[in-house]
Write an enzyme that holds these catalytic residues in place. Structure first.
Site, PDB file in Angstrom:
ATOM      1  N   HIS A   1      13.444 -32.560  14.051  1.00  0.00           N
ATOM      2  CA  HIS A   1      14.498 -31.557  13.927  1.00  0.00           C
ATOM      3  C   HIS A   1      14.600 -31.130  12.470  1.00  0.00           C
ATOM      4  O   HIS A   1      15.477 -31.544  11.732  1.00  0.00           O
ATOM      5  CB  HIS A   1      15.819 -32.147  14.431  1.00  0.00           C
ATOM      6  CG  HIS A   1      16.880 -31.118  14.645  1.00  0.00           C
ATOM      7  ND1 HIS A   1      16.762 -30.089  15.547  1.00  0.00           N
ATOM      8  CD2 HIS A   1      18.094 -30.952  14.065  1.00  0.00           C
ATOM      9  CE1 HIS A   1      17.845 -29.350  15.530  1.00  0.00           C
ATOM     10  NE2 HIS A   1      18.679 -29.847  14.620  1.00  0.00           N
TER      11      HIS A   1
ATOM     12  N   ASP B   1      10.987 -32.900  18.199  1.00  0.00           N
ATOM     13  CA  ASP B   1      12.430 -32.741  18.023  1.00  0.00           C
ATOM     14  C   ASP B   1      13.198 -33.369  19.191  1.00  0.00           C
ATOM     15  O   ASP B   1      13.062 -32.925  20.334  1.00  0.00           O
ATOM     16  CB  ASP B   1      12.756 -31.246  17.934  1.00  0.00           C
ATOM     17  CG  ASP B   1      14.156 -30.964  17.436  1.00  0.00           C
ATOM     18  OD1 ASP B   1      15.028 -31.831  17.584  1.00  0.00           O
ATOM     19  OD2 ASP B   1      14.384 -29.873  16.892  1.00  0.00           O
TER      20      ASP B   1
ATOM     21  N   SER C   1      18.710 -25.146  13.267  1.00  0.00           N
ATOM     22  CA  SER C   1      19.542 -25.832  14.253  1.00  0.00           C
ATOM     23  C   SER C   1      20.572 -24.838  14.801  1.00  0.00           C
ATOM     24  O   SER C   1      20.181 -23.823  15.360  1.00  0.00           O
ATOM     25  CB  SER C   1      20.188 -27.072  13.633  1.00  0.00           C
ATOM     26  OG  SER C   1      20.672 -27.932  14.631  1.00  0.00           O
TER      27      SER C   1
END
Length: 646
Positions: free
Chosen positions: A605, A573, A491
């Site tokens: 994600h 995602d 991330s």
């Protein structure tokens, strides 16, 4: 209030594994910990005691997939009650009647969660929020004093915001309880399960806490904070006439304040000059606030109610490690707690407040007990501009802590922080022979608002420089070989990896990016619609013009990248769209830069499915072994990523 989750993916087999790494033959290194032990399903995890104290629910594999199990306390009648063959279930909450469990589940990592109810006797399951595949619903509140009711937030009416619904647990009828006017980012309910506080996000990035005495009364302002401050409702007082609030207004670090809702006056309940206040502990029976946590170098609990001091003392003697409170019986007598240590699996206990005695339940990964794990030590260093930065260093067992290959492992968020305690990734890397450095760079949470705000508009500036300074610190201390340092993260940590190799092309030997954005403009253009209430915060913390965001985006520095990259992405995602990885991979290949790209079609994600974690981590291990020289466990037949490479 509710939060969100993670994902990843990858491509070409450019990098064949090199198993003749310099550390591979070291007899003084401990045995390799198999990836299956580190990244497979936990044997058992996340126990929760039923409100009546008779049953325990927990997560464990069933047919290889994490599912919900229950057992009678003191018995061995364990049985699975809820499972999803396609995707692990990762949460379980008891319904107040102690005869049903509730959980949230999405599809393929799309984060459009539904709330499900399972009867533990019949194992029948129904969707309590069948509002559509593109609607997200989350459990807002469950209270044992209301056996037939829960509150759920959902963007059913408007994809951009979450309303509160009351759901009848007997009929599954959902009734709109509190309508979101369009600018509310979170709700809080009192001890009668009445929504009486709201967090309003303003266009300039400021935040307001609104309160009301009852559902028919208008909302009024309790507290307003500028974009530089952090405020959040924590819990209503037992009498419903006061509200506990976490607030940095008037201080640097967030304090726990108690507001009298009739007068607006407040008093300070708990504070620390350096660290923000953390989670509260509420007694299930009395509804009193009894303790509050602070995440200092390690997690600590400050007692508020003296009646709980003996319990905290007894719990500290029960097991080494940092204490976490997971669930409680309705009468508050029995608690489920966990203990986090740095060099072993999470341990779970049942604790009886009446006798001050605890009963061991299980550890999450008992196979780890057969291996020597590495200790994690808190560290600090001075950044280039003199700012003190905190972090954690884990050194491999069995080798001298000198001139080691190192992985700079960067946390996501970025408005989050690394914590002390067991991490599968950290232990895996240390076991392979790497020093592992985790840094709570400026912009991380937990260290007060000055430290948080020092990261505003600095994604490729001083936030990035803090990571470069971290590497320099590790080299200066003699821990790291300057030529063998990789950067890795997911991330925001994935972004930091891309920024690290693009903005400082000579700093790292390699990079591993997991679901990291490469272009901040396209990132903001594709975020989920229900993030609309926090768009102003993104503008304040990231930047607010196309040109500035482009200047912070690794995509436009792709021609500067000189080291190999491994990129992982989840096809579903909702936060960091697959395009973020596609475009940096395309740019690198156009420039003939080495990049391996893996995309998992059934992930979002981050990776939820253990089989995908193991495939990806096998690729990472071979990649790092080749470029840093660490040990490598050869990939098994079920760990191939060939089918997922792009």
């Amino acid at each position: 209030m509710n939060a969100s989750r993670i994902r990843a993916a990858l491509l070409t087999a450019l990098f064949a594994p090199m198993y003749a790494a310099p550390l591979a033959a070291r007899a003084d290194l401990p045995p390799l910990i198999p990836r299956a032990v580190l990244f497979g399903n936990p044997q058992k995890a996340a126990p929760a005691i039923s409100p009546n104290g008779a049953m325990l629910a927990y997560l464990a594999p069933y047919n290889g997939v994490l599912s919900i199990w229950v057992r009678t306390l003191g018995e061995s009648d364990d049985r699975v009650v809820a499972t999803d063959p396609a995707r692990p279930i990762r949460n379980a909450v008891w319904q107040p009647d102690s005869r049903h469990v509730l959980y949230e589940q999405d599809k393929g990592g799309n984060e459009n969660f539904h709330v499900y109810q399972t009867n533990i006797a019949t194992k029948s399951t129904r969707d309590l929020t069948p509002f559509g595949d593109k609607v997200r619903s989350d459990i807002e509140s469950v209270d044992p004093r209301f056996p037939n009711l829960i509150l759920v937030t959902s963007n059913r009416r408007n994809p951009q915001v979450f309303d509160v619904y009351r759901i009848d647990l007997r009929t599954a009828a959902a009734t709109l309880d509190t309508r979101n006017p369009g600018n509310i980012g979170g709700w809080a309910e009192d001890n009668r399960l009445v929504v009486r506080a709201a967090v309003q996000n303003d266009p300039d990035g400021s935040t307001e806490i609104l309160v009301r005495p009852n559902p028919s009364a208008p909302w009024h302002l309790l507290l307003k904070a500028s974009a530089d401050d952090q405020i959040s409702p924590v819990a209503f007082g037992a009498d419903n006439r006061s509200l506990y609030v976490s607030s940095s207004v008037g201080a640097n670090s967030s304090r726990l304040l108690r507001y009298d809702l009739s007068t607006g006056a407040f008093s300070v309940v708990a504070s620390d000059p350096t660290y923000d206040v953390g989670s509260p502990l509420i007694d299930a029976k009395t509804r009193k606030l009894v303790a509050v946590s602070f995440e200092r170098d390690r997690a600590e609990w400050d007692v508020i109610d003296p009646a709980y001091q003996a319990d905290l003392d007894a719990l500290k003697k029960l097991h080494a490690g940092d204490i976490g409170f997971l669930s409680s019986t309705a009468n508050g007598r029995r608690l489920i707690v966990n203990y986090l240590v740095d060099d072993g699996p999470v341990a779970y206990y049942s604790y009886d407040r009446a006798t001050k005695r605890g009963t061991f339940l299980f550890v999450s990964r008992p196979a780890l007990l057969s291996y020597k794990l590495a200790p994690m030590q808190p560290i600090t260093y001075a950044a280039s501009d003199g700012l003190t930065v905190h972090g954690y260093l884990t050194l491999p067992v069995g080798v001298a802590p000198k001139n080691l290959p190192m992985v700079l492992y960067v946390h996501g968020g970025p408005w989050a922080r690394d914590n002390w305690g067991y991490s599968g990734y950290v232990q895996w890397l240390a076991n392979r022979g790497y020093a592992v450095l985790q840094v709570n760079f400026r912009g991380s949470t937990g260290y007060g608002k000055s430290f948080l705000n020092a990261g505003n508009r600095q994604w490729a500036g001083t936030m990035h420089q803090d990571l470069i300074d971290a590497k320099s610190w590790a080299v200066a201390q003699g821990y790291a070989d300057p030529a063998k340092v990789a950067i890795m993260g997911g991330s925001y940590g994935g972004y930091a990896t891309l920024a690290g190799v693009a903005f400082s092309p000579n700093a790292f030997a390699a990079g591993v990016d997991i679901v990291g954005p490469s272009n901040l403009n396209t990132l903001l253009a594709s975020i989920p619609p229900y993030w609309s209430t926090v768009r102003a915060t993104f503008a304040v913390r990231m930047g607010d013009t196309v040109d500035f965001l482009n200047s912070q985006s690794p995509l436009f520095k792709a021609d500067q990248i000189r080291v190999p990259l491994l990129i992982g992405q989840g096809a579903n995602d909702p936060r960091v769209n697959e395009r973020e990885s596609d475009q940096i991979v395309a740019a690198m290949r156009k420039n003939n830069e080495p990049v391996q790209y893996i995309v998992f079609p059934d992930e979002g994600h981050g990776f939820a499915r253990p089989e995908n974690n193991r495939r990806f981590d096998a690729a990472v291990e071979a990649f790092l072994g080749k470029y840093l020289g660490g040990r490598v466990e050869p990939a098994g037949a079920d760990e191939s990523v060939t089918a997922f490479e792009h």
